[in-house]
Enzyme design. Structure first.
Site, PDB file in Angstrom:
ATOM      1  N   HIS A 182       0.811  -1.219   0.000  1.00 38.61           N
ATOM      2  CA  HIS A 182       0.000   0.000   0.000  1.00 38.61           C
ATOM      3  C   HIS A 182       0.842   1.266   0.000  1.00 38.61           C
ATOM      4  O   HIS A 182       0.325   2.352  -0.208  1.00 38.61           O
ATOM      5  CB  HIS A 182      -0.983  -0.044   1.179  1.00 38.61           C
ATOM      6  CG  HIS A 182      -2.152  -0.930   0.903  1.00 38.61           C
ATOM      7  ND1 HIS A 182      -3.441  -0.611   1.227  1.00 38.61           N
ATOM      8  CD2 HIS A 182      -2.222  -2.133   0.266  1.00 38.61           C
ATOM      9  CE1 HIS A 182      -4.260  -1.582   0.827  1.00 38.61           C
ATOM     10  NE2 HIS A 182      -3.533  -2.519   0.255  1.00 38.61           N
ATOM     11  N   SER A 214      -0.112  -1.064  -6.281  1.00 32.70           N
ATOM     12  CA  SER A 214       0.004  -2.310  -7.015  1.00 32.70           C
ATOM     13  C   SER A 214       0.637  -2.089  -8.377  1.00 32.70           C
ATOM     14  O   SER A 214       0.468  -1.041  -8.991  1.00 32.70           O
ATOM     15  CB  SER A 214      -1.379  -2.929  -7.227  1.00 32.70           C
ATOM     16  OG  SER A 214      -1.956  -3.273  -5.998  1.00 32.70           O
ATOM     17  N   LYS A 216     -14.547  -8.343  -7.480  1.00 35.93           N
ATOM     18  CA  LYS A 216     -13.791  -9.200  -8.403  1.00 35.93           C
ATOM     19  C   LYS A 216     -13.032 -10.286  -7.644  1.00 35.93           C
ATOM     20  O   LYS A 216     -12.992 -11.442  -8.075  1.00 35.93           O
ATOM     21  CB  LYS A 216     -12.810  -8.345  -9.212  1.00 35.93           C
ATOM     22  CG  LYS A 216     -12.221  -9.100 -10.405  1.00 35.93           C
ATOM     23  CD  LYS A 216     -11.523  -8.169 -11.388  1.00 35.93           C
ATOM     24  CE  LYS A 216     -10.980  -8.950 -12.557  1.00 35.93           C
ATOM     25  NZ  LYS A 216     -10.455  -8.104 -13.629  1.00 35.93           N
ATOM     26  N   ASP A 217     -12.485  -9.933  -6.481  1.00 39.75           N
ATOM     27  CA  ASP A 217     -11.833 -10.951  -5.650  1.00 39.75           C
ATOM     28  C   ASP A 217     -12.842 -11.993  -5.169  1.00 39.75           C
ATOM     29  O   ASP A 217     -12.522 -13.175  -5.057  1.00 39.75           O
ATOM     30  CB  ASP A 217     -11.156 -10.306  -4.431  1.00 39.75           C
ATOM     31  CG  ASP A 217      -9.832  -9.634  -4.802  1.00 39.75           C
ATOM     32  OD1 ASP A 217      -9.333  -9.912  -5.908  1.00 39.75           O
ATOM     33  OD2 ASP A 217      -9.312  -8.850  -3.993  1.00 39.75           O
ATOM     34  N   GLU A 239       6.019 -33.940  -0.553  1.00 43.08           N
ATOM     35  CA  GLU A 239       4.779 -33.403  -1.087  1.00 43.08           C
ATOM     36  C   GLU A 239       5.065 -32.692  -2.405  1.00 43.08           C
ATOM     37  O   GLU A 239       6.173 -32.192  -2.633  1.00 43.08           O
ATOM     38  CB  GLU A 239       4.173 -32.432  -0.074  1.00 43.08           C
ATOM     39  CG  GLU A 239       3.593 -33.142   1.127  1.00 43.08           C
ATOM     40  CD  GLU A 239       2.238 -33.749   0.835  1.00 43.08           C
ATOM     41  OE1 GLU A 239       2.204 -34.867   0.296  1.00 43.08           O
ATOM     42  OE2 GLU A 239       1.219 -33.110   1.127  1.00 43.08           O
TER      43      GLU A 239
END
Lengths: 273, 421, 196
Positions: free
Chosen positions: B216, B220, B244-245, B288
């Site tokens: 922040h 972005s 949108k998220d 894994e």
């Protein structure tokens, strides 16, 4: 990695084929040219597992109760002579459709440790539904001693503990055969088509007619194997039916929610254009 | 009243709190009106997805811990107890197990998105490095979590991975004994791994907070990789990116649900359903899936210390990536050669994954070495040189006018093809 | 997840007035938003519930939540104590005299009036089954062993604060305010009961 192995194999094969076609071929040739001295069972390839059309396959699959109950009969009469199922309680058997009274009777047919009496001596009492399945041997050493040094694995989650799951278990149970000519077997070992290395300590456990079914089903080897594998798959995944049924509802709900959310997203963003 | 915040919230309770501790103003500023580039694609969902995934892992983990017993005598049984007897225990455990895989899928996509769009470049170097710290912490947490069911793969995975430290000259053996709390992996190891497995996620939460703070400050990155030039380039985070998220989160849960309910052991190793046995090693020890590429690098180096160094180096190289990539252009959209090499890197990482899943024999050794070589070549040699040699495509003038600089735009910066990053 | 709910819940919609278009569009969007918000809340609840329910007694605990007691070995006039759900259960085989004493009490004399018939199973008046926890402050009254003091009314005596119970387990002398509680139980046959 049950699912992943296949994926990575495909990816890797594609990568090999795309990047190093020559190398891949030369690898094959080297294997083909390997000299053959004498036949070791480790060199005999394991054929692909048979695919059985299990009642519990697929997103809507359920356990065939009758088959699982017949499978439990086989476990009781055959498997449980050597194999424990430590994670199961007798009460769990209601999950394959046995009644409360049947479960009580099955539990009461074994004697389990019941603490100590007033003189401090350990005593036994008849089993209860809240008891664990009784193990055939008190400990691993006793189990090995009674089985020529081999340890019969616990069968509680055996279905999950083997690559191939139910198909593998079925293949082992039906895969006993005479060793191919020229193969030398170690003493006490048995030839099995599907066992890694082909030499298995467990003698063929099931034959045609190993058990008498009470429901009129003919106890062929194939039928017995399918029944006991159905039972073992249930034993390892007692939550499976609830899981799949919940899953269908959850996914339908999520698809709906995704649709609505996407519609809201479209509307919100339409302001921008 | 010096020092009190002048809150603009109408609700008297919120206003009262906000006046004394302006958390609501902060939330509104950072997640409400926060100006965000308007051109995110769905790859920018994955940060939010990772956050949701972290919360999911902590929530399921806390409830698992209520029934799990970190004692080598009963750990395996306690997991089966969760699966069979605890109400919804199977759901919580399968969600935790598959949630771990989903977490790595999400974070790897997030990471490669950063690589593709140059999100690590100045001024976002620290943001990127904090991300790499989170990745490392995740790996440690996942590794220790995998030990807890105390199956065969838990035990032998722990043995092999902790033994890596024995490669350190002189003190290696002492370090391994110290890690184990004994002379082999055992109950003390299980106990401390459980303790740390419970602790580290909260450390991750802390670093995630710093990651978001750093984000922040710089703002972005975006698919064009050019800086925000005017308010027209941005939209408020809410409602545009919250919604949108949310779409992405719904899809994330569909994938997770498909795994949990219909293929819960898709990523699992059958060997881990066999209780740990210190006297018998499984035929193949495979970590894994999310560790496979690193495991492949480890095995591709025919020297013990060298392999360990290379494996950790594979992550260390990400720390210095912002200074290795010399190109002033961020987004691969405008870097024709980098774009192709990016995909070559992806292929080599997938190939490493496949190598890690197979015995190091024959062709797998060759593929492993070539892919390892390319991995390091890509970061250490190609990126520094490519930045100087590559001719980037002309950059758009701004986010809100995504027209290529070559076009007849009045005031278009055709003469300046490169965005000074 | 909480995040999902926060992201698309209607409460969050308050900030987006600026974006509203006029007419049907706004209405439809508000409706959609409400559906999505409600869906997110349902989803969050559906995730929370299994976690909360996992703290309820598990199946193995529930399997032990009922016990069967064989009454045959208990001689008349004595009782046994067994553990049920972590609590002591008093089972006493009452004599005819004890039953009569319990039945003949006038309700008006009782602190917590209840007939003896309400405290035993019909046809099995010789068996009294009680939760052996004093209703005062949770001590375990004496009186089940032959050597224990049984108090003035021949039932149970609480050593903590002197509460006394009669042969029906009814409180006859304070400070306890209520009769001893009865566990849920049923006769499987004449010599076997199932508690729980």
């Amino acid at each position: 990695m049950r699912g992943l192995k296949f994926l990575s194999l495909t990816v890797a094969a594609a990568a090999v084929a795309a990047t190093f076609p020559a190398a891949a071929q030369s690898g094959d040739k080297a294997e083909a040219k390997a000299p053959v001295h004498e036949i070791s069972t480790a060199d005999i390839p394991v054929p692909p597992l048979p695919h059985v059309d299990w009642s519990f396959n697929g997103p809507f699959g359920t356990f065939d109760r009758a088959s699982a109950q017949r499978g439990f009969l086989i476990y009781q009469q055959v498997c449980s002579n050597c194999h424990s199922m430590d994670q199961l309680y007798y009460r769990n058997l209601e999950g394959i459709g046995l009644s409360e009274d049947q479960v009580k009777a099955i539990a009461a047919s074994v004697q389990v440790p019941g603490g100590v009496n007033d003189q401090g001596q350990p005593i036994e009492r008849p089993g209860r539904p809240s008891d664990h399945f009784k193990a055939p041997f008190p400990n691993e050493e006793a189990a090995r001693a009674a089985n020529g040094g081999a340890y019969p694995p616990d069968q509680s989650v055996l279905e999950l503990a083997r690559e191939g799951g139910p198909d593998y278990l079925y293949a082992i149970l039906t895969g006993y055969a005479d060793p191919p000519p020229g193969v030398k077997m170690m003493s006490g070992m048995n030839y099995n088509t599907y066992f890694p290395g082909h030499q298995i300590a467990m003698p063929q456990p099931l034959q045609e007619g190993s058990v008498q079914y009470t429901d009129g089903v003919k106890p062929t080897l194939d039928q017995e194997a399918k029944d006991v594998v159905t039972f073992l798959t249930w034993a390892a995944n007692p939550e499976m039916e609830e899981r799949k049924q919940t899953g269908v509802r959850v996914i339908l709900f999520l698809v709906f929610l995704t649709g609505v959310t996407y519609a809201v997203k479209r509307r919100v963003w339409s302001d921008l254009h | 009243m010096v020092g009190l915040h002048k809150s603009e919230f109408k609700n008297p309770v919120i206003n009262w709190i906000d006046t004394r501790m302006p958390v609501f103003t902060m939330m509104q500023k950072e997640y409400g009106s926060f100006p965000t580039p308007k051109n995110f694609n769905y790859f920018w969902n994955f940060g939010a997805l990772a956050m949701v995934n972290l919360v999911l892992m902590i929530a399921t983990g806390v409830f698992l811990a209520m029934n799990y017993a970190p004692n080598s005598a009963i750990a395996f049984d306690s997991v089966e107890h969760i699966m069979r007897d605890v109400n919804w225990g199977w759901l919580i455990r399968y969600a935790h197990m598959n949630g771990a895989s989903m977490f790595f899928i999400v974070v790897y996509v997030h990471l490669f998105r950063g690589l593709y769009y140059g999100s690590y470049k100045t001024p976002r170097e620290l943001l990127w490095m904090l991300g790499v710290v989170i990745l490392l912490l995740m790996m440690a947490t996942a590794f220790m979590g995998y030990v807890l069911p105390w199956g065969q793969m838990s035990y032998w995975g722990a043995t092999v991975i902790t033994n890596l430290f024995s490669a350190i000259p002189l003190v290696g053996k002492s370090i391994v004994t110290w890690l184990w709390g004994g002379f082999a992996v055992g109950n003390p190891t299980l106990n401390r791994f459980f303790s740390l497995h419970y602790l580290l996620p909260f450390v991750i939460v802390g670093v995630v907070f710093l990651h978001v703070v750093a984000l922040h400050i710089t703002g972005s990155n975006n698919p064009l990789g050019i800086e925000v030039k005017s308010p027209q380039d941005t939209i408020p985070f809410h409602p545009y990116y919250t919604i949108k998220d949310s779409v992405g989160i719904c899809v994330f849960f569909i994938v997770l649900a498909a795994l949990v309910f219909f293929a819960p052991n898709f990523f699992a190793s059958p060997d881990n359903y066999i209780p740990a046995n210190p006297l018998q090693t499984p035929a193949e020890i495979v970590p894994e899936w999310y560790f496979l590429p690193f495991y492949a690098i480890l095995r591709s180096v025919p020297n013990k210390l060298g392999g360990v160094v290379m494996m950790f180096g594979a992550i260390a190289v990400l720390f210095v990536l912002p200074w290795l990539d010399t190109s002033p252009v961020r987004s691969a959209r405008f870097r024709p050669i980098y774009r192709q090499l990016f995909w070559l890197l992806v292929v080599s990482v997938f190939a490493l994954g496949a190598v890690g899943a197979h015995r190091p024999q024959g062709i797998w050794v060759v593929i492993g070495r070539l892919a390892t070589l390319y991995y390091f070549l890509h970061f250490l040699v190609i990126l520094p040189i490519l930045g100087k040699l590559e001719r980037p495509l002309p950059l758009p003038e701004s986010i809100s006018r995504p027209v290529l600089g070559g076009g007849p735009m009045p005031g278009g910066s055709t003469a300046k093809p490169m965005e000074k990053a | 997840m909480a995040d999902t709910a926060a992201h698309s819940s209607p409460s969050g919609a308050g900030h987006s007035h600026a974006g509203h278009g006029p007419g049907d569009g706004a209405t439809k969007r508000d409706f959609l938003k409400m559906v999505a918000g409600a869906g997110a809340l349902v989803g969050a609840g559906a995730i929370a519930w299994p976690l909360i329910d996992s703290m309820n007694p598990s199946q193995d605990v529930l399997a032990l939540s009922s016990v069967e007691v064989n009454l045959a070995p208990i001689p008349e006039g004595s009782g046994i104590t067994i553990l049920w759900q972590g609590k002591p259960i008093f089972v006493r085989h009452r004599t005819a005299a004890e039953i009569k004493a319990a039945e003949d009490v006038k309700l008006g004399e009782l602190i917590d009036p209840q007939t003896d018939a309400d405290r035993v199973k019909p046809g099995h008046a010789q068996w009294i089954v009680l939760i052996g926890i004093c209703t005062h402050l949770g001590c375990i009254p004496l009186g089940n062993k032959p050597t224990d003091p049984r108090g003035e009314w021949g039932g149970w005596f609480c050593p903590c604060h002197g509460s006394q119970y009669d042969t029906s387990g009814r409180v006859r002398h304070g400070p306890a305010p209520l009769n001893l509680y009865l566990p849920p139980y049923a006769f499987e046959n004449d010599t076997k009961i199932k508690i729980g």
